[in-house]
Scaffold this active site. Structure first.
Site, PDB file in Angstrom:
ATOM      1  N   CYS A 184       1.438  10.238  -9.317  1.00  0.00           N
ATOM      2  CA  CYS A 184       1.157  11.158  -8.201  1.00  0.00           C
ATOM      3  C   CYS A 184       2.166  11.084  -7.064  1.00  0.00           C
ATOM      4  O   CYS A 184       2.802  12.086  -6.730  1.00  0.00           O
ATOM      5  CB  CYS A 184      -0.233  10.892  -7.648  1.00  0.00           C
ATOM      6  SG  CYS A 184      -1.526  11.454  -8.742  1.00  0.00           S
TER       7      CYS A 184
HETATM    8  C1  UDX Z   1      -2.663   7.909  -5.654  1.00  0.00           C
HETATM    9  C2  UDX Z   1      -3.594   8.250  -4.484  1.00  0.00           C
HETATM   10  O1  UDX Z   1      -4.088   7.022  -3.908  1.00  0.00           O
HETATM   11  C3  UDX Z   1      -4.744   9.121  -4.960  1.00  0.00           C
HETATM   12  O2  UDX Z   1      -5.562   9.490  -3.845  1.00  0.00           O
HETATM   13  C4  UDX Z   1      -4.157  10.385  -5.603  1.00  0.00           C
HETATM   14  O3  UDX Z   1      -5.199  11.213  -6.099  1.00  0.00           O
HETATM   15  C5  UDX Z   1      -3.214   9.993  -6.732  1.00  0.00           C
HETATM   16  O4  UDX Z   1      -2.191   9.112  -6.233  1.00  0.00           O
HETATM   17  P1  UDX Z   1      -2.672   6.201  -7.712  1.00  0.00           P
HETATM   18  O5  UDX Z   1      -1.380   6.819  -8.118  1.00  0.00           O
HETATM   19  O6  UDX Z   1      -3.711   5.927  -8.743  1.00  0.00           O
HETATM   20  O7  UDX Z   1      -3.396   7.117  -6.594  1.00  0.00           O
HETATM   21  O8  UDX Z   1      -2.294   4.797  -7.039  1.00  0.00           O
HETATM   22  P2  UDX Z   1      -2.459   4.027  -5.648  1.00  0.00           P
HETATM   23  O9  UDX Z   1      -3.481   2.967  -5.823  1.00  0.00           O
HETATM   24  O10 UDX Z   1      -2.602   4.924  -4.504  1.00  0.00           O
HETATM   25  O11 UDX Z   1      -1.020   3.299  -5.581  1.00  0.00           O
HETATM   26  C6  UDX Z   1       0.185   4.065  -5.626  1.00  0.00           C
HETATM   27  C7  UDX Z   1       1.405   3.168  -5.613  1.00  0.00           C
HETATM   28  O12 UDX Z   1       1.592   2.596  -4.316  1.00  0.00           O
HETATM   29  C8  UDX Z   1       1.364   1.979  -6.580  1.00  0.00           C
HETATM   30  O13 UDX Z   1       2.619   1.861  -7.219  1.00  0.00           O
HETATM   31  C9  UDX Z   1       1.076   0.784  -5.686  1.00  0.00           C
HETATM   32  O14 UDX Z   1       1.581  -0.409  -6.214  1.00  0.00           O
HETATM   33  C10 UDX Z   1       1.804   1.197  -4.421  1.00  0.00           C
HETATM   34  N1  UDX Z   1       1.259   0.549  -3.191  1.00  0.00           N
HETATM   35  C11 UDX Z   1      -0.006   0.833  -2.761  1.00  0.00           C
HETATM   36  C12 UDX Z   1       2.081  -0.304  -2.442  1.00  0.00           C
HETATM   37  O15 UDX Z   1       3.241  -0.549  -2.782  1.00  0.00           O
HETATM   38  N2  UDX Z   1       1.574  -0.855  -1.292  1.00  0.00           N
HETATM   39  C13 UDX Z   1       0.324  -0.601  -0.838  1.00  0.00           C
HETATM   40  O16 UDX Z   1      -0.053  -1.137   0.216  1.00  0.00           O
HETATM   41  C14 UDX Z   1      -0.496   0.266  -1.614  1.00  0.00           C
END
Ligand code: UDX
Length: 434
Positions: A272
């Site tokens: 996403c």
């Molecule tokens: C995301 C959105 O959260 C969700 O609302 C949308 O519908 C789809 O995209 P998702 O892709 O499942 O969901 O993952 P998410 O848990 O949000 O993490 C995204 C990325 O950010 C991951 O690679 C994670 O490792 C990274 N991340 C997240 C960080 O590097 N630091 C953080 O503090 C949080």
């Protein structure tokens, strides 16, 4: 309406979001038909099997398949429906623009399937796929052309599900966004989510379809930029010998900032954030505005893996040496490797002539399909055995307790991209932003 509060809902497209939504709506008591052109997917749903991996989803499908969850390859069921969701995937081209061809086809075919009905009896067509505001009209026009009715309404109800918790996110959303252009559209969406609204009282945002589409992009862009900002600040902290996590805890205590999404490290991946941030940049640029902050968010994210490799380079020349990559999934709790930070890291190690040995508790097979030429270990301990360095890429819990496994390394050098392990005596430990 079907019985008292039950709706007949058709979900076109049984990908990740479509399947989760179809099974979850069935679980709320609605009569749902999942429509997909892929016969294998429809067969799987008929058999009660989940076509995708998501905690809780298989149970829902097994429970409701053949009952109030049906599946079909044809659009016949649309004529009797109250709501038709378009949840078809929108792939991205090289430049980052979304390709809505399949979604337009689905919209046109949905329009055709309801063309013979009087307008007041037609189902409300709702876009669930993530599309930029200018595309909302493209999809509406395709559905209207299919129905032979230029005035046909198409609503927008964006999705905020996270991988790994999609089923519970559906049940307990922070917010629901209903982008409609008529009272009937709004009533229908309200009826569809009524059990959730009653049970968990989420914020319900009622707006027009274009604004709803923008809310989805703004949400993901904001979160991705928040991570890039803490990574940018984290990189500064590293230069000054300061722990970015201590700084993040302090600023997160300010309500205006908030404590979530402040984990700095190797950056964001997944299906996403990378896709959506690029798509909104492309759409904005096409409209005449270059979003400088979002471009910078992408640039910072692209650089974090290179920074990890630089930290490794400071300690060892990895040419012809064994280097362990721990974690291949884009985040813990999933086997999804799309846009995983492990990909540029493995490529960077390959460019340096390293012998890469990778390990992930669940995502090795997925990565092997993309990068077959490296070694895949059966355990983290085996990956570490004989390595001159290790990169920690995904914050899997099991990496926290590796302890003695590090003894088997030729050289105990660890570059941690997610702040997962505690440094041990004798270990050379580099945190990316701490
Ligand atoms: C995301 C959105 O959260 C969700 O609302 C949308 O519908 C789809 O995209 P998702 O892709 O499942 O969901 O993952 P998410 O848990 O949000 O993490 C995204 C990325 O950010 C991951 O690679 C994670 O490792 C990274 N991340 C997240 C960080 O590097 N630091 C953080 O503090 C949080």
């Amino acid at each position: 309406m079907y019985e008292d509060r039950r709706l007949r809902i058709v979900v076109v497209g049984s990908g990740y979001v479509g399947t989760t939504m179809a099974a979850s709506f069935a679980d709320l008591g609605h009569q749902v038909t999942a429509v997909d052109i892929d016969e294998d997917v429809v067969e799987a749903l008929h058999a009660g099997d989940a076509p995708i991996h998501e905690p809780g989803l298989a149970d829902l499908i097994e429970r409701h398949a053949g009952g109030n969850l049906e599946a079909s390859t044809v659009y016949d069921s649309l004529a009797g429906a109250d709501l038709v969701y378009l949840a078809v995937q929108t792939p991205t081209d090289e430049a980052g623009n979304i390709d809505t061809t399949a979604l337009e086809t689905a919209a046109r075919m949905s329009g055709e399937a309801i063309a013979d009905q009087p307008p007041a009896e037609r189902p409300v067509i709702v876009i669930k796929s993530t599309v930029t505001p200018p595309h909302v009209e493209t999809i509406r026009a395709a559905a209207a052309a299919g129905a032979g009715d230029e005035t046909l309404e198409v609503a927008m109800n964006p999705e905020f599900l996270r991988e790994g918790s999609a089923v519970s996110d559906f049940r307990e959303p922070d917010k629901l966004v209903f982008g409609t252009s008529s009272q009937r559209g709004d009533d229908m969406l309200t009826a569809a989510f009524e059990p959730i609204i009653e049970a968990t009282n989420p914020v319900v945002i009622r707006t027009d379809p274009d604004t709803a589409a923008m809310i989805k992009y703004a949400n993901n862009a904001f979160l991705a930029a928040k991570i890039s900002l803490i990574n940018d600040l984290g990189n500064i902290c590293k230069e000054f010998g300061i722990d970015a996590y201590e700084v993040a805890d302090a600023i997160g205590a300010d309500d205006r900032i908030g404590e979530q999404f402040l984990r700095s490290g190797v950056g964001w991946g997944g299906s996403c954030f990378p896709k959506d941030v690029r798509a909104i940049i492309q759409a904005a640029t096409a409209a005449g505005y270059r979003p400088a902050v979002l471009e910078a968010a992408v640039a910072v994210n692209a650089e974090q893996p290179a920074r990890m490799l630089e930290l490794l380079d400071e300690h060892v020349d990895v040419e012809d040496q064994r280097v362990a990559v721990l974690g291949l999934a884009f985040k813990p709790g999933t086997d999804d490797v799309r846009n995983s930070r492990a990909i540029p890291l493995i490529e960077g190690l390959q460019e340096r002539g390293a012998n890469v040995v990778a390990y992930d508790p669940v995502a090795s097979e997925e990565m092997q399909a993309r990068i077959p030429e490296i070694e895949y270990a059966k355990s983290a301990a085996r990956a570490l055995d004989g390595a001159v360095g290790a990169l920690i890429v995904t914050a899997w819990d099991e990496f926290e307790t590796l302890d003695d496994a590090f003894d088997a390394m030729d050289r105990q050098l660890v570059v941690d991209g997610r702040r997962v392990i505690e440094p041990r005596p004798g270990m050379t430990y580099e945190g990316l932003t701490w």
